[in-house]
Design a protein around this motif. Structure first.
Motif, PDB file in Angstrom:
ATOM      1  N   VAL A 176      41.786  52.463  24.687  1.00 47.66           N
ATOM      2  CA  VAL A 176      43.018  51.785  24.099  1.00 47.66           C
ATOM      3  C   VAL A 176      42.556  51.737  22.466  1.00 47.66           C
ATOM      4  O   VAL A 176      41.510  51.068  22.148  1.00 47.66           O
ATOM      5  N   ALA A 177      43.580  52.074  21.870  1.00 48.52           N
ATOM      6  CA  ALA A 177      43.279  51.874  20.375  1.00 48.52           C
ATOM      7  C   ALA A 177      44.605  51.680  19.728  1.00 48.52           C
ATOM      8  O   ALA A 177      45.605  52.106  20.033  1.00 48.52           O
ATOM      9  N   PRO A 178      44.762  50.637  18.636  1.00 45.78           N
ATOM     10  CA  PRO A 178      45.574  50.355  18.062  1.00 45.78           C
ATOM     11  C   PRO A 178      46.166  51.753  16.994  1.00 45.78           C
ATOM     12  O   PRO A 178      45.137  52.201  16.391  1.00 45.78           O
ATOM     13  N   VAL A 179      47.419  51.690  16.933  1.00 44.81           N
ATOM     14  CA  VAL A 179      47.925  52.923  16.124  1.00 44.81           C
ATOM     15  C   VAL A 179      48.980  52.539  15.141  1.00 44.81           C
ATOM     16  O   VAL A 179      49.827  51.647  15.676  1.00 44.81           O
ATOM     17  N   THR A 180      49.150  52.880  13.894  1.00 40.39           N
ATOM     18  CA  THR A 180      50.129  52.679  12.963  1.00 40.39           C
ATOM     19  C   THR A 180      50.786  53.934  12.447  1.00 40.39           C
ATOM     20  O   THR A 180      49.852  54.799  11.919  1.00 40.39           O
ATOM     21  N   SER A 181      51.884  53.978  12.442  1.00 42.14           N
ATOM     22  CA  SER A 181      52.567  55.220  11.807  1.00 42.14           C
ATOM     23  C   SER A 181      51.903  56.472  11.421  1.00 42.14           C
ATOM     24  O   SER A 181      50.812  56.374  10.597  1.00 42.14           O
ATOM     25  N   GLY A 182      52.111  57.348  12.155  1.00 38.57           N
ATOM     26  CA  GLY A 182      51.400  58.572  11.872  1.00 38.57           C
ATOM     27  C   GLY A 182      51.256  59.520  13.399  1.00 38.57           C
ATOM     28  O   GLY A 182      52.026  59.275  14.206  1.00 38.57           O
ATOM     29  N   PRO A 183      50.592  60.511  13.308  1.00 34.46           N
ATOM     30  CA  PRO A 183      50.437  61.450  14.498  1.00 34.46           C
ATOM     31  C   PRO A 183      49.738  60.583  15.692  1.00 34.46           C
ATOM     32  O   PRO A 183      48.669  60.075  15.464  1.00 34.46           O
ATOM     33  N   VAL A 184      50.287  60.876  16.886  1.00 34.63           N
ATOM     34  CA  VAL A 184      49.416  60.241  18.025  1.00 34.63           C
ATOM     35  C   VAL A 184      49.222  61.266  19.174  1.00 34.63           C
ATOM     36  O   VAL A 184      50.264  61.892  19.254  1.00 34.63           O
ATOM     37  N   ASP A 185      48.085  61.262  19.703  1.00 39.63           N
ATOM     38  CA  ASP A 185      47.707  62.039  20.853  1.00 39.63           C
ATOM     39  C   ASP A 185      47.180  61.292  21.902  1.00 39.63           C
ATOM     40  O   ASP A 185      46.075  60.789  21.580  1.00 39.63           O
ATOM     41  N   ALA A 186      47.955  61.031  22.772  1.00 35.54           N
ATOM     42  CA  ALA A 186      47.598  59.924  23.905  1.00 35.54           C
ATOM     43  C   ALA A 186      48.341  60.097  25.102  1.00 35.54           C
ATOM     44  O   ALA A 186      49.383  61.051  25.074  1.00 35.54           O
ATOM     45  N   THR A 187      47.886  59.499  26.359  1.00 34.12           N
ATOM     46  CA  THR A 187      48.478  59.697  27.529  1.00 34.12           C
ATOM     47  C   THR A 187      49.685  58.759  27.468  1.00 34.12           C
ATOM     48  O   THR A 187      50.905  59.172  28.131  1.00 34.12           O
ATOM     49  N   LEU A 188      49.762  57.647  26.985  1.00 30.10           N
ATOM     50  CA  LEU A 188      50.771  56.543  26.824  1.00 30.10           C
ATOM     51  C   LEU A 188      50.605  55.779  25.767  1.00 30.10           C
ATOM     52  O   LEU A 188      49.724  55.552  25.126  1.00 30.10           O
ATOM     53  N   ILE A 189      51.788  55.693  25.196  1.00 33.45           N
ATOM     54  CA  ILE A 189      51.946  54.509  23.945  1.00 33.45           C
ATOM     55  C   ILE A 189      52.764  53.417  24.394  1.00 33.45           C
ATOM     56  O   ILE A 189      53.841  53.360  25.159  1.00 33.45           O
ATOM     57  N   VAL A 190      52.380  52.118  24.048  1.00 35.25           N
ATOM     58  CA  VAL A 190      52.982  50.945  24.113  1.00 35.25           C
ATOM     59  C   VAL A 190      53.138  50.221  22.785  1.00 35.25           C
ATOM     60  O   VAL A 190      52.480  49.963  22.285  1.00 35.25           O
ATOM     61  N   ALA A 191      54.571  50.177  22.386  1.00 35.37           N
ATOM     62  CA  ALA A 191      55.029  49.480  21.160  1.00 35.37           C
ATOM     63  C   ALA A 191      54.591  48.283  21.182  1.00 35.37           C
ATOM     64  O   ALA A 191      54.985  47.422  21.913  1.00 35.37           O
ATOM     65  N   THR A 192      54.000  47.768  19.996  1.00 40.95           N
ATOM     66  CA  THR A 192      53.755  46.339  19.924  1.00 40.95           C
ATOM     67  C   THR A 192      54.589  45.624  19.128  1.00 40.95           C
ATOM     68  O   THR A 192      54.605  44.393  18.797  1.00 40.95           O
ATOM     69  N   ALA A 193      55.599  46.262  18.423  1.00 41.23           N
ATOM     70  CA  ALA A 193      56.589  45.856  17.599  1.00 41.23           C
ATOM     71  C   ALA A 193      57.786  46.826  17.827  1.00 41.23           C
ATOM     72  O   ALA A 193      57.362  48.105  18.004  1.00 41.23           O
ATOM     73  N   PRO A 194      58.927  46.541  17.311  1.00 38.97           N
ATOM     74  CA  PRO A 194      59.746  47.897  17.341  1.00 38.97           C
ATOM     75  C   PRO A 194      59.274  48.957  16.769  1.00 38.97           C
ATOM     76  O   PRO A 194      58.781  48.916  15.668  1.00 38.97           O
TER      77      PRO A 194
END
Length: 168
Positions: A117-135
């Protein structure tokens, strides 16, 4: 890509009855506590109490809102928002919200599988699942806070989220 809206989740009691959780996703679909390969949920912790024991399960807990102290037999840790913390689900743990209620993301995997599990901010994402922590936005799709996206290919995110990579 499949969107899992936070507004559609149903509150369920914890395994130990001490609080509520909302399941984001489980595999295999509709699996129970004794038969899942992995499970992602968001819980509300209002009071101090023991965590449910899950034999042969590893967990990654990430605070979404608030602060919480976890006490194990051999140590204590204070969890801050956005910092994933991994521990064995079959080890006794007592959680205490600090300064008010806590909302957390709980990723559980059967031992032998892995979850990152890793925080991400705007940009490319390669993951199984993303959960938005803000809109946030993926492509032309707006995500509300705690909406999730199941990815079948890398995508570009605009906003803040937690990326969950599940293997095995």
């Amino acid at each position: 890509m499949r969107i899992l809206r936070a507004a559609d989740r149903v509150a369920m009691p914890w395994k130990n009855g001490g609080g509520i959780t909302r399941e984001v996703m489980v595999s295999p679909e509709r699996a129970g506590f004794d038969s899942f390969d992995w499970r992602v949920s968001i819980a509300e912790v209002r009071e101090a109490g023991p965590f449910s024991l899950f034999p042969n399960i590893d967990r990654v807990l990430t605070i979404l809102e608030g602060h919480m102290r976890l006490a194990f037999d051999d140590r204590e840790v204070v969890l801050e928002a956005g910092v994933p913390f991994a521990f064995a689900g079959d080890v006794a743990c007592h959680g205490t919200p600090l300064g008010g209620p806590v909302i957390d993301l709980n990723v559980m995997v059967r031992r032998g599988r892995s979850a990152i599990v890793a925080p991400v901010t705007s940009g490319p994402v390669d993951a199984t699942l993303i959960v938005a922590t803000a809109p946030a936005r993926i492509g032309g799709t707006m995500l509300a806070r705690f909406d999730a996206v199941v990815l079948d290919a890398p995508c570009t995110l605009q906003g803040d989220a937690l990326a969950i990579r599940l293997r095995g």
